[in-house]
Design a protein around this motif. Structure first.
Motif, PDB file in Angstrom:
ATOM      1  N   SER A 314      15.901 -15.624 -38.544  1.00 27.26           N
ATOM      2  CA  SER A 314      15.945 -14.480 -39.455  1.00 27.26           C
ATOM      3  C   SER A 314      15.426 -13.217 -38.797  1.00 27.26           C
ATOM      4  CB  SER A 314      15.104 -14.771 -40.715  1.00 27.26           C
ATOM      5  OG  SER A 314      15.592 -15.909 -41.390  1.00 27.26           O
ATOM      6  N   ALA A 315      14.983 -13.323 -37.552  1.00 24.36           N
ATOM      7  CA  ALA A 315      14.450 -12.152 -36.844  1.00 24.36           C
ATOM      8  C   ALA A 315      15.546 -11.106 -36.658  1.00 24.36           C
ATOM      9  CB  ALA A 315      13.882 -12.576 -35.493  1.00 24.36           C
ATOM     10  N   PRO A 316      15.217  -9.819 -36.830  1.00 25.92           N
ATOM     11  CA  PRO A 316      16.243  -8.771 -36.770  1.00 25.92           C
ATOM     12  C   PRO A 316      16.681  -8.375 -35.372  1.00 25.92           C
ATOM     13  CG  PRO A 316      14.100  -7.805 -37.221  1.00 25.92           C
ATOM     14  CD  PRO A 316      13.893  -9.283 -37.208  1.00 25.92           C
ATOM     15  N   SER A 317      15.904  -8.730 -34.346  1.00 22.91           N
ATOM     16  CA  SER A 317      16.237  -8.276 -32.992  1.00 22.91           C
ATOM     17  C   SER A 317      15.876  -9.339 -31.967  1.00 22.91           C
ATOM     18  CB  SER A 317      15.471  -6.983 -32.662  1.00 22.91           C
ATOM     19  OG  SER A 317      14.070  -7.245 -32.621  1.00 22.91           O
ATOM     20  N   PHE A 318      16.415  -9.171 -30.766  1.00 26.10           N
ATOM     21  CA  PHE A 318      16.118 -10.093 -29.670  1.00 26.10           C
ATOM     22  C   PHE A 318      14.625 -10.096 -29.364  1.00 26.10           C
ATOM     23  CE2 PHE A 318      15.362 -10.942 -25.195  1.00 26.10           C
ATOM     24  CZ  PHE A 318      16.121 -12.083 -24.948  1.00 26.10           C
ATOM     25  N   GLU A 319      14.036  -8.908 -29.309  1.00 23.21           N
ATOM     26  CA  GLU A 319      12.610  -8.810 -28.974  1.00 23.21           C
ATOM     27  C   GLU A 319      11.748  -9.463 -30.048  1.00 23.21           C
ATOM     28  OE1 GLU A 319      14.776  -6.340 -29.014  1.00 23.21           O
ATOM     29  OE2 GLU A 319      14.985  -5.953 -26.861  1.00 23.21           O
ATOM     30  N   MET A 321      12.617 -11.834 -32.132  1.00 17.44           N
ATOM     31  CA  MET A 321      12.800 -13.285 -32.094  1.00 17.44           C
ATOM     32  C   MET A 321      12.031 -13.891 -30.929  1.00 17.44           C
ATOM     33  SD  MET A 321      16.454 -15.284 -32.411  1.00 17.44           S
ATOM     34  CE  MET A 321      16.523 -17.064 -32.693  1.00 17.44           C
ATOM     35  N   SER A 322      12.037 -13.217 -29.774  1.00 17.14           N
ATOM     36  CA  SER A 322      11.296 -13.702 -28.605  1.00 17.14           C
ATOM     37  C   SER A 322       9.793 -13.763 -28.890  1.00 17.14           C
ATOM     38  CB  SER A 322      11.555 -12.784 -27.400  1.00 17.14           C
ATOM     39  OG  SER A 322      12.909 -12.788 -27.043  1.00 17.14           O
ATOM     40  N   GLU A 323       9.286 -12.736 -29.566  1.00 15.89           N
ATOM     41  CA  GLU A 323       7.860 -12.698 -29.893  1.00 15.89           C
ATOM     42  C   GLU A 323       7.496 -13.830 -30.851  1.00 15.89           C
ATOM     43  OE1 GLU A 323       4.536  -9.643 -31.855  1.00 15.89           O
ATOM     44  OE2 GLU A 323       6.602  -8.958 -31.464  1.00 15.89           O
ATOM     45  N   GLN A 324       8.323 -14.047 -31.882  1.00 14.34           N
ATOM     46  CA  GLN A 324       8.053 -15.133 -32.823  1.00 14.34           C
ATOM     47  C   GLN A 324       8.119 -16.495 -32.145  1.00 14.34           C
ATOM     48  OE1 GLN A 324      10.163 -15.032 -36.597  1.00 14.34           O
ATOM     49  NE2 GLN A 324      10.339 -12.791 -36.513  1.00 14.34           N
ATOM     50  N   LEU A 325       9.067 -16.642 -31.227  1.00 15.79           N
ATOM     51  CA  LEU A 325       9.203 -17.921 -30.516  1.00 15.79           C
ATOM     52  C   LEU A 325       7.966 -18.205 -29.665  1.00 15.79           C
ATOM     53  CD1 LEU A 325      12.369 -19.346 -28.878  1.00 15.79           C
ATOM     54  CD2 LEU A 325      10.267 -19.297 -27.545  1.00 15.79           C
ATOM     55  N   CYS A 355      17.268 -16.763 -28.211  1.00 16.75           N
ATOM     56  CA  CYS A 355      17.071 -15.453 -28.832  1.00 16.75           C
ATOM     57  C   CYS A 355      18.302 -14.547 -28.743  1.00 16.75           C
ATOM     58  CB  CYS A 355      15.858 -14.759 -28.202  1.00 16.75           C
ATOM     59  SG  CYS A 355      14.299 -15.642 -28.483  1.00 16.75           S
ATOM     60  N   ASN A 356      19.276 -14.930 -27.915  1.00 18.30           N
ATOM     61  CA  ASN A 356      20.528 -14.168 -27.881  1.00 18.30           C
ATOM     62  C   ASN A 356      21.266 -14.242 -29.212  1.00 18.30           C
ATOM     63  OD1 ASN A 356      20.552 -12.980 -25.337  1.00 18.30           O
ATOM     64  ND2 ASN A 356      21.461 -14.775 -24.351  1.00 18.30           N
ATOM     65  N   ALA A 358      20.088 -13.330 -31.968  1.00 19.18           N
ATOM     66  CA  ALA A 358      19.785 -12.084 -32.683  1.00 19.18           C
ATOM     67  C   ALA A 358      20.743 -10.960 -32.266  1.00 19.18           C
ATOM     68  CB  ALA A 358      18.340 -11.672 -32.427  1.00 19.18           C
ATOM     69  N   LYS A 359      21.289 -11.034 -31.065  1.00 27.55           N
ATOM     70  CA  LYS A 359      22.215 -10.009 -30.582  1.00 27.55           C
ATOM     71  C   LYS A 359      23.641 -10.235 -31.090  1.00 27.55           C
ATOM     72  CE  LYS A 359      21.921  -9.099 -26.176  1.00 27.55           C
ATOM     73  NZ  LYS A 359      21.789  -9.321 -24.713  1.00 27.55           N
ATOM     74  N   HIS A 360      24.038 -11.514 -31.174  1.00 26.72           N
ATOM     75  CA  HIS A 360      25.443 -11.804 -31.470  1.00 26.72           C
ATOM     76  C   HIS A 360      25.678 -12.526 -32.800  1.00 26.72           C
ATOM     77  CE1 HIS A 360      26.402 -10.650 -27.338  1.00 26.72           C
ATOM     78  NE2 HIS A 360      25.386 -11.400 -26.944  1.00 26.72           N
ATOM     79  N   LYS A 361      24.598 -13.076 -33.409  1.00 27.52           N
ATOM     80  CA  LYS A 361      24.727 -13.837 -34.663  1.00 27.52           C
ATOM     81  C   LYS A 361      25.784 -14.943 -34.529  1.00 27.52           C
ATOM     82  CE  LYS A 361      21.791 -11.029 -36.588  1.00 27.52           C
ATOM     83  NZ  LYS A 361      20.396 -11.450 -36.806  1.00 27.52           N
ATOM     84  N   LEU A 362      25.787 -15.592 -33.397  1.00 30.72           N
ATOM     85  CA  LEU A 362      26.792 -16.611 -33.093  1.00 30.72           C
ATOM     86  C   LEU A 362      26.231 -17.995 -33.382  1.00 30.72           C
ATOM     87  CD1 LEU A 362      29.660 -16.784 -31.895  1.00 30.72           C
ATOM     88  CD2 LEU A 362      28.621 -17.058 -29.640  1.00 30.72           C
ATOM     89  N   THR A 363      26.923 -18.750 -34.224  1.00 35.01           N
ATOM     90  CA  THR A 363      26.490 -20.109 -34.552  1.00 35.01           C
ATOM     91  C   THR A 363      27.568 -21.101 -34.130  1.00 35.01           C
ATOM     92  OG1 THR A 363      27.482 -20.269 -36.748  1.00 35.01           O
ATOM     93  CG2 THR A 363      25.348 -19.156 -36.588  1.00 35.01           C
TER      94      THR A 363
END
Length: 410
Positions: A314-319, A321-325, A355-356, A358-363
């Protein structure tokens, strides 16, 4: 009184229907035909006209006729080419050497899409091997070609591996993640196999690919880095959570071994409760899970971290998401659970690919949906021994089933 049925209704081009009769034993309908004399004798090898040496009669099986098996007796010309050279003319309704009409092959292949080969064999009274060979030949002739060089407009692709049988004959399947359709399938699951597909793409197509979705296996990563250096690799959420479920399973098994008899009794039947999301549990299951978590701190930690791990996407950005991870991994490192620490180490190793998202929303939802269809093919067939045939069935599963097997196109 006799009834005249036009050869146009029976779709027997080049043949004149003389008689339709029930066999003496009453087991089948026989359609007696003679060659249309207005048709020129054509050599099938050269396409040139020739003279008729003699007429040859053949019996071929057709679709059932009013509940009876149907046999059509056709008449073909033996074309005289030169001295010592004669060939049988081609029949528009039947392939050379085949004992079944085109429409019967269409029916058999249509049934094989929804039924097992064994069921079709029993239903039509045809040998298992014959049904399989007819379906395979029909698919080879009718399925659209999968040519990577003809692909254009790709932005997101997904790659996965599927097995013909559990642990046997793996294949690489590639999907267009925007359109959701299969674009390539080949035997093997190595970097070389996937590279073969990527290298066949036109340069302008390859350069426009923004990201590739995959699991965390190293082979496909290597192929992308070598052939698509500008594309991002996205490790899908499904495989990350699947690996975390394995960590939960292993830790629960360890906790079960350490528990006293009352603790073991409490843990029985709780495996899937730990893996399910809280909103999927009924009241009885929720109460049982809550009792377990209150009595076992390690399992409670694993369950809480599972919910926090799911929140990463649910993180809005790559950065972000990386921080939460990284924060999640720090919490895991402070625990005394070996399997949790090993999982956190794997997360850090694959941090960029995860975390990519967050950039592409690819599942991988489209891939997993297609894999379900492939699993149904294996289950229905109870195993497929012919790898090439399995490839054809995979390709067939990606094409809409929009034409009835019982009616031909006009």
């Amino acid at each position: 009184m006799t009834i005249d049925i036009s050869q146009h209704i029976l779709r027997l081009k080049g043949q004149r229907v003389n008689e339709i009769e029930l066999a003496e034993d009453g087991a089948k309908v026989i359609v007696q035909c003679s060659r249309d004399a207005r048709r020129s004798a054509i050599d099938p090898a050269t396409g040139k006209k020739g003279s008729i040496n003699q007429h040859i009669r053949r019996q071929v099986n057709d679709i059932p006729f009013f509940g009876y098996p149907c046999v059509i007796e056709i008449e073909l010309a033996q074309v005289f080419i030169s001295k010592g050279e004669r060939r049988i003319e081609a029949c528009p309704s039947v392939d050379k050497g085949c004992r079944f009409t085109h429409r019967f092959c269409h029916l058999i292949s249509g049934l094989c899409r929804h039924l097992s080969i064994l069921a079709v064999s029993r239903h039509l009274g045809i040998r298992w091997e014959t049904v399989k060979n007819i379906d395979k030949a029909y698919l080879m002739e009718t399925l659209p070609a999968l040519d990577p060089a003809q692909l254009a407009g790709l932005e997101y692709i997904g790659v996965d591996e599927v097995a013909r049988a559990k642990g046997h004959d793996y294949m690489t399947v590639v999907y267009d993640m925007v359109g959701g359709h299969l674009i390539w399938v080949e035997a093997g699951r190595t970097a070389e196999v996937f590279s073969r597909f990527l290298k066949q793409l036109r340069p302008d197509t390859a350069h426009k690919i923004k990201a590739v979705s995959m699991d965390m296996g190293p082979a496909y990563q290597k192929a992308v880095r070598e052939s698509l250096p500008m594309a991002d690799i996205v490790f899908d959420r499904f495989h990350v959570m699947k690996n975390y479920s394995k960590a939960i399973h292993n830790q629960r098994r360890l906790e079960f071994r350490k528990a006293d008899p009352s603790g073991k009794e409490l843990m029985k039947g709780t495996h899937y409760l730990l893996l399910k999301n809280a909103d999927k549990l009924n009241e009885k299951q929720s109460n049982k899970l809550q009792t377990l978590l209150e009595s076992n701190s390690n399992l409670n930690t694993l369950y809480v971290l599972k919910e926090q791990l799911q929140a990463l996407w649910s993180a809005p950005s790559f950065e972000g998401m990386s921080e939460q991870l990284e924060n999640w991994c720090l919490i895991a490192d402070q625990s005394h659970m070996l399997y949790l620490k090993k999982f956190a180490k794997s997360l850090r190793k694959h941090c960029v690919g995860i975390c990519n998202y967050a950039k592409h929303k690819l599942t991988s939802a489209r891939i997993e949906a297609c894999n379900v269809s492939i699993g149904m093919i294996r289950k229905r067939a109870r195993g497929i021994r012919d790898t090439e045939y399995f490839k054809l069935k995979i390709r067939q599963s990606s094409i809409p089933d929009n034409q009835s097997m019982f009616y031909l196109k006009s």
